[in-house]
Design an enzyme around this catalytic site. Structure first.
Site, PDB file in Angstrom:
ATOM      1  N   HIS A 283       0.873  -1.181   0.000  1.00  0.00           N
ATOM      2  CA  HIS A 283       0.000   0.000   0.000  1.00  0.00           C
ATOM      3  C   HIS A 283       0.905   1.224   0.000  1.00  0.00           C
ATOM      4  O   HIS A 283       1.842   1.310   0.805  1.00  0.00           O
ATOM      5  CB  HIS A 283      -0.903   0.003   1.235  1.00  0.00           C
ATOM      6  CG  HIS A 283      -2.013   1.005   1.145  1.00  0.00           C
ATOM      7  ND1 HIS A 283      -1.800   2.367   1.197  1.00  0.00           N
ATOM      8  CD2 HIS A 283      -3.358   0.845   0.990  1.00  0.00           C
ATOM      9  CE1 HIS A 283      -2.951   2.998   1.093  1.00  0.00           C
ATOM     10  NE2 HIS A 283      -3.903   2.099   0.959  1.00  0.00           N
ATOM     11  N   ASP A 324      -7.447  -5.190   2.068  1.00  0.00           N
ATOM     12  CA  ASP A 324      -8.310  -5.940   1.147  1.00  0.00           C
ATOM     13  C   ASP A 324      -8.045  -7.442   1.270  1.00  0.00           C
ATOM     14  O   ASP A 324      -8.977  -8.253   1.216  1.00  0.00           O
ATOM     15  CB  ASP A 324      -8.089  -5.462  -0.291  1.00  0.00           C
ATOM     16  CG  ASP A 324      -8.512  -4.018  -0.493  1.00  0.00           C
ATOM     17  OD1 ASP A 324      -9.673  -3.707  -0.201  1.00  0.00           O
ATOM     18  OD2 ASP A 324      -7.683  -3.213  -0.926  1.00  0.00           O
TER      19      ASP A 324
END
Length: 381
Positions: A283, A324
């Site tokens: 990320h 996620d």
């Protein structure tokens, strides 16, 4: 080789923490764990000095604006949330720490800056929908067509209205059963997964807000026009449905199916050989790993396929899973409905959208950037 602490690197660059982390994720600055405190990072002095020298050169307004849009410098003032030192903070409080005991309703009170949140019961019977996201969009669209604009109305009135909007969204997605209970309990009962109740609660808290992400920015743009709260919520929800945002979990589930069919290492290697990043790993704002994912994955044992995907991907890429992946793994571990991740995302992030809509409305300022024209030459003929 000389290394700098985060505070030293930030001082040298003259930027916010988000920009430092973005430069690390892009490979512009090398980072490593601090031997004295593995939770923190050290940054290569040579890389920092190089970027600081480049920053000292003159940049046009257009370049600054363009860089700010894509994981760049902050573009809007906000007191709601931020990512700093590799962690997510809600009004100065560590979101992972809040997730240990807090409910979504308590986090809503914190983000909305009110004493407590009372979600009114649905005005009429709401049946469990086949397509929860569609039902939520319809409910918001119906409200947006008749609700009053936000400007010129007191914060107390808007918070009361926001509570009703959130209650309508939750009822549209979950039906009216158990409407007086906290959202995480309603979800656990609806999904017949009592063992998942605590993880659902934690996930909702960790997903409640995430600074100026795509859906939140869309909600703030709508709010800046003075549109009704429900219209801003609808803008956020519509943006959330994109495969690069709230529905990123679908790629993780697809990878899990491939791993089951062909073997995990084969599936991961094949994806990398085709030049595709492994979905839901790394990320830009968490160069040392997504703390939200870590906080959630510590609470349950992922199934064999998801554990293998994590192990193989970390070995082959050096990247760690993000939120996620954690949501998809949790859905598999507790046998939740396949769309559970996006349902959790939509309900939780609604709390954050409302906080940002209220903040943007209080600024009384239209968000209206300019476009850098790249079309055919202008001609008067």
């Amino acid at each position: 080789m000389a290394w700098l602490t985060a505070s030293q690197a930030l001082a040298a660059l003259g930027v916010q923490p988000q920009t430092l982390y973005a430069n690390v994720s892009r490979g512009r600055i090398q980072a490593k764990p601090d031997p004295q405190d593995p939770r923190r990072s050290l940054y290569k002095s040579e890389d920092v000095k190089r970027l600081a020298g480049r920053k000292a050169g003159r940049r046009t307004v257009a370049n600054v604006a363009a860089e700010a849009i894509g994981w760049g410098d902050p573009v809007l003032p906000s007191s709601i949330s931020t990512i700093a030192d590799g962690r997510l903070w809600y009004r100065g409080r560590d979101a992972s720490a809040l997730a240990v005991t807090s409910t979504l309703e308590q986090v809503a009170a914190l983000l909305w800056e009110t004493d407590g949140i009372a979600f009114p019961l649905p005005a009429h019977a709401v049946h469990l929908p086949d397509r929860p996201l569609e039902a939520a969009m319809v409910a918001l669209a119906q409200r947006a067509a008749t609700d009053l604009p936000a400007y010129g109305r007191s914060r107390a009135v808007l918070i009361a209205e926001a509570s009703g909007i959130l209650a309508d969204v939750v009822a549209a997605m979950l039906g009216a059963d158990n409407a007086g209970l906290p959202v995480h309990i309603r979800l656990a009962r609806l999904w017949q997964a009592p063992a998942a109740e605590d993880c659902i609660r934690r996930a909702l808290v960790l997903l409640a807000d995430h600074e100026l992400n795509a859906s939140t920015f869309a909600a703030r743009v709508a709010a800046s026009t003075g549109a009704p709260l429900s219209a801003g919520m609808l803008a956020g929800l519509a943006t959330l449905t994109g495969p690069l945002h709230g529905e990123a979990y679908l790629s993780v589930q697809a990878l899990a199916r491939s791993a089951q069919a062909a073997g995990t290492e084969h599936a991961v290697r094949e994806s990398l050989a085709q030049g595709r990043a492994i979905p839901a790993f790394a990320h830009p704002l968490y160069p040392m790993g997504d703390e939200r994912a870590r906080a959630l994955l510590e609470q349950f044992k992922p199934g064999p396929v998801y554990q293998e995907i994590r192990t193989v991907t970390e070995l082959l890429t050096g990247e760690q899973p993000n939120i996620d992946f954690a949501l998809a793994a949790m859905t598999d571990a507790f046998a939740l409905p396949p769309p559970a991740p996006v349902i959790l995302f939509a309900i939780a992030r609604s709390v954050g959208w409302i906080a940002h809509i209220l903040e943007q409305q209080s600024m009384n300022q239209l968000i209206r950037p300019r476009a850098r024209y790249t079309g055919p030459p202008l001609s008067m003929t």
